[in-house]
Write a protein that holds these residues in place. Structure first.
Motif, short mmCIF file in Angstrom:
data_model
loop_
_atom_site.label_atom_id
_atom_site.label_comp_id
_atom_site.label_asym_id
_atom_site.label_seq_id
_atom_site.Cartn_x
_atom_site.Cartn_y
_atom_site.Cartn_z
N SER A 187 11.60 -15.84 -21.71
CA SER A 187 10.48 -15.33 -21.31
C SER A 187 10.34 -14.22 -19.80
CB SER A 187 9.21 -16.11 -21.71
OG SER A 187 8.68 -16.31 -20.10
N ALA A 188 11.34 -14.66 -19.06
CA ALA A 188 11.67 -14.04 -18.37
C ALA A 188 12.13 -12.12 -18.31
CB ALA A 188 12.06 -14.49 -16.89
N GLN A 189 13.42 -13.06 -18.92
CA GLN A 189 14.13 -11.75 -19.84
C GLN A 189 13.44 -10.95 -21.15
OE1 GLN A 189 17.19 -14.07 -22.15
NE2 GLN A 189 18.45 -14.56 -20.42
N ALA A 190 12.52 -11.45 -21.45
CA ALA A 190 11.65 -10.74 -22.41
C ALA A 190 10.53 -9.47 -21.34
CB ALA A 190 10.83 -11.51 -23.38
N ALA A 191 10.01 -10.18 -20.02
CA ALA A 191 9.56 -9.39 -19.43
C ALA A 191 10.00 -8.30 -19.13
CB ALA A 191 8.75 -10.54 -18.62
N GLN A 192 11.23 -8.52 -18.51
CA GLN A 192 12.36 -7.46 -18.10
C GLN A 192 12.86 -6.90 -18.47
OE1 GLN A 192 16.42 -9.14 -16.21
NE2 GLN A 192 16.56 -7.47 -15.56
N LYS A 193 12.65 -6.35 -20.21
CA LYS A 193 13.43 -6.08 -20.73
C LYS A 193 12.26 -4.91 -21.55
CE LYS A 193 17.18 -8.20 -23.20
NZ LYS A 193 17.66 -8.40 -24.75
N ALA A 202 9.47 1.24 -17.67
CA ALA A 202 10.27 2.37 -16.54
C ALA A 202 11.34 3.84 -17.28
CB ALA A 202 11.37 1.91 -15.80
N GLN A 203 11.38 4.30 -18.19
CA GLN A 203 11.53 5.03 -19.52
C GLN A 203 11.42 5.75 -18.91
OE1 GLN A 203 15.39 4.87 -19.66
NE2 GLN A 203 14.70 3.31 -19.29
N ARG A 204 10.12 6.34 -18.82
CA ARG A 204 8.62 7.31 -18.39
C ARG A 204 9.25 8.33 -17.22
NH1 ARG A 204 3.04 5.27 -19.52
NH2 ARG A 204 3.31 4.05 -17.47
N SER A 205 9.43 9.48 -17.44
CA SER A 205 9.76 10.74 -16.41
C SER A 205 8.40 10.21 -15.31
CB SER A 205 9.98 11.56 -16.69
OG SER A 205 9.53 12.40 -17.19
N PRO A 206 8.20 10.63 -14.05
CA PRO A 206 7.66 10.39 -13.37
C PRO A 206 6.45 11.64 -14.29
CG PRO A 206 9.35 11.02 -11.89
CD PRO A 206 10.30 10.48 -13.39
N GLU A 207 6.98 12.61 -14.13
CA GLU A 207 6.37 14.01 -14.70
C GLU A 207 5.41 13.67 -16.19
OE1 GLU A 207 10.04 14.45 -14.91
OE2 GLU A 207 9.93 16.25 -13.36
N GLN A 208 6.07 12.99 -17.06
CA GLN A 208 5.22 11.91 -18.08
C GLN A 208 4.45 11.15 -17.76
OE1 GLN A 208 8.77 10.18 -19.52
NE2 GLN A 208 8.49 11.11 -21.47
N VAL A 209 4.50 10.48 -17.00
CA VAL A 209 3.48 9.53 -16.11
C VAL A 209 2.69 9.86 -15.58
CG1 VAL A 209 3.24 7.49 -13.93
CG2 VAL A 209 5.05 7.71 -15.61
N TYR A 210 1.99 11.10 -14.51
CA TYR A 210 1.83 12.05 -14.30
C TYR A 210 0.44 12.63 -14.83
CZ TYR A 210 -0.63 15.52 -11.37
OH TYR A 210 -1.50 16.41 -10.72
N SER A 211 1.35 12.96 -15.83
CA SER A 211 0.83 13.95 -17.19
C SER A 211 0.01 12.79 -18.45
CB SER A 211 1.88 14.76 -18.39
OG SER A 211 0.50 15.34 -19.69
N ALA A 212 0.08 11.99 -18.06
CA ALA A 212 -0.98 10.78 -18.75
C ALA A 212 -1.23 10.17 -18.50
CB ALA A 212 0.99 10.22 -19.59
N ARG A 258 -2.61 -1.30 -13.01
CA ARG A 258 -1.46 -2.43 -12.12
C ARG A 258 0.26 -2.69 -12.72
NH1 ARG A 258 -6.61 -3.86 -16.26
NH2 ARG A 258 -5.27 -3.03 -17.32
N PRO A 259 0.94 -2.81 -12.89
CA PRO A 259 2.20 -2.40 -12.71
C PRO A 259 2.35 -2.66 -14.17
CG PRO A 259 1.97 -4.07 -10.94
CD PRO A 259 0.44 -3.86 -11.43
N THR A 260 0.85 -3.33 -15.20
CA THR A 260 1.36 -2.66 -16.11
C THR A 260 0.93 -1.53 -17.15
OG1 THR A 260 -0.83 -3.60 -16.76
CG2 THR A 260 1.02 -5.36 -17.35
N GLU A 261 0.64 -0.65 -16.36
CA GLU A 261 -0.01 0.11 -16.48
C GLU A 261 0.76 1.37 -16.34
OE1 GLU A 261 -4.90 -0.13 -16.72
OE2 GLU A 261 -4.34 -0.43 -14.83
N ILE A 262 1.15 1.44 -14.72
CA ILE A 262 2.52 1.70 -14.32
C ILE A 262 3.35 0.99 -14.00
CG2 ILE A 262 3.29 3.82 -12.06
CD1 ILE A 262 0.02 5.19 -12.62
N THR A 263 5.17 1.16 -13.91
CA THR A 263 5.66 0.08 -13.55
C THR A 263 5.92 -0.10 -12.53
OG1 THR A 263 7.57 0.90 -14.23
CG2 THR A 263 6.90 -0.50 -15.50
#
Length: 105
Positions: free
Chosen positions: A16-22, A28-38, A77-82
């Motif tokens: 489960s720790a490995q799954a959470a890390q993945k 974390a693949q979203r760029s800052p521009e994508q996070v800002y926009s979304a 929360r970290p689940t919304e923005i890592t």
């Protein structure tokens, strides 16, 4: 028997720790521009929240505000923005130029 149960429990926790890390890595693949926009752009720059781009806001202050919220701004929360996304977003906001299309308070 106890050792077998402990071994199975340990393997389940490791899995489960490995799954959470993945999951965190995938998010974390979203760029800052994508996070800002979304996430941010919904309010900032549209007469709801203050314009934040082009102001040189300290990255640490942005990170704190995003995690804790204040007044009308909710905490995210970290689940919304890592954590990785937040660090990149805060650095991007600190160094971003003002967007002439944005307007607000």
């Amino acid at each position: 028997m106890r050792r077998a149960v402990a071994l199975v429990a340990g393997l389940a926790l490791a899995g489960s720790a490995q799954a959470a890390q993945k999951l965190g890595e995938a998010q974390a693949q979203r760029s800052p521009e994508q996070v800002y926009s979304a996430v941010c752009g919904y309010c900032h720059g549209k007469n709801v929240g203050p314009v934040i781009r082009g102001r040189g806001l300290p990255a640490e202050a942005v990170e704190y505000q995003v995690r804790h919220g204040q007044n009308a701004m909710p905490a995210f929360r970290p689940t919304e923005i890592t954590p990785a996304e937040l660090k990149a977003l805060a650095a991007w906001i600190q160094t971003s130029a003002a967007d002439p299309k944005e307007h607000g308070q």
